[in-house]
Write an enzyme that holds these catalytic residues in place. Structure first.
Site, PDB file in Angstrom:
ATOM      1  N   CYS A   1     -92.056  53.383  96.142  1.00 34.89           N
ATOM      2  CA  CYS A   1     -91.743  52.209  95.425  1.00 34.89           C
ATOM      3  C   CYS A   1     -92.128  51.214  96.345  1.00 34.89           C
ATOM      4  CB  CYS A   1     -90.560  52.310  95.264  1.00 34.89           C
ATOM      5  SG  CYS A   1     -89.793  53.195  93.685  1.00 34.89           S
TER       6      CYS A   1
ATOM      7  N   HIS B   1     -99.258  47.125  80.013  1.00 33.98           N
ATOM      8  CA  HIS B   1    -100.091  47.538  80.098  1.00 33.98           C
ATOM      9  C   HIS B   1    -100.778  46.453  81.174  1.00 33.98           C
ATOM     10  CE1 HIS B   1     -99.414  51.136  76.985  1.00 33.98           C
ATOM     11  NE2 HIS B   1    -100.985  50.901  77.971  1.00 33.98           N
TER      12      HIS B   1
ATOM     13  N   GLU C   1     -85.346  51.067  83.120  1.00 30.36           N
ATOM     14  CA  GLU C   1     -87.226  50.765  83.992  1.00 30.36           C
ATOM     15  C   GLU C   1     -87.500  52.629  84.185  1.00 30.36           C
ATOM     16  OE1 GLU C   1     -88.351  49.483  88.310  1.00 30.36           O
ATOM     17  OE2 GLU C   1     -87.355  50.541  88.686  1.00 30.36           O
TER      18      GLU C   1
END
Length: 193
Positions: free
Chosen positions: A23, A68, A136
């Site tokens: 991450c 996006h 998430e």
């Protein structure tokens, strides 16, 4: 009374300084779900806290801005930031590391400011954010309440430090929406949606 509306968005980020090596070192994306929970002790002329159709206007516009797109931490390496901006039309630069927790806090502050600037048209009164939940993953989410959103110990949220790319702003019906939110200028709800 509390109402809830779900919004979905796809977003990419790197979360610097986190424990998970993947991450913090690699750009990656998530299929997020944002739950916006509004509350009021009053109901409007139709017996609603706030019409879901109205939530599909400016609140949806803010959340959809992250769809996006790549969210960039403003304190990240300048070369990395510039490369992302050069190769992607849809990006948002924020003053905080783009974790689910910080997404919650940023959404809370923006929508709180939006609601306080909104001129209601159908008898809505004292509509406030109860909380925001950002999923998430399917198994992990963060939830933010007012005391979290405005907690300086978690990082200051200065709306002037949030930058939406031109490509994102070009998609907004009201190109000045975020400026109105930042400056607390009146935002008039439509009578019909």
């Amino acid at each position: 009374m509390i109402i809830r509306k779900l919004f979905k968005f796809e977003n990419a980020h790197i979360v610097r300084f986190c424990s998970s090596k993947r991450c913090r070192t690699s750009i990656h994306g998530h299929s997020y779900v944002a739950e916006i929970l509004l509350s009021s002790n009053f109901l409007d002329n139709a017996g609603m806290v706030y019409d879901f159709g109205l939530m599909k206007q400016n609140i949806k516009c803010i959340i959809d801005s992250f769809d996006h797109a790549t969210t960039i931490f403003s304190k990240d390496d300048e070369r990395y930031k510039n490369d992302l901006k050069r190769h992607s039309q849809r990006w948002i630069e924020i003053p905080l590391n783009p974790s689910a927790e910080q997404f919650c806090r940023i959404f809370f502050v923006i929508i709180d400011r939006l609601l306080s600037a909104t001129v209601m048209q159908n008898g809505e009164r004292e509509v406030k954010i109860h909380s925001i939940i950002v999923h998430e993953t399917d198994t992990g989410y963060a939830q933010c309440f007012k005391e979290d959103a405005y907690n300086a110990k978690m990082g200051e949220i200065n709306l002037d430090e949030i930058v939406f790319s031109d490509a994102i702003i070009d998609e907004w019906d009201d190109k000045e929406l975020f400026d109105k939110i930042k400056l607390k200028k009146p935002i008039v709800n439509p009578k019909d949606v």
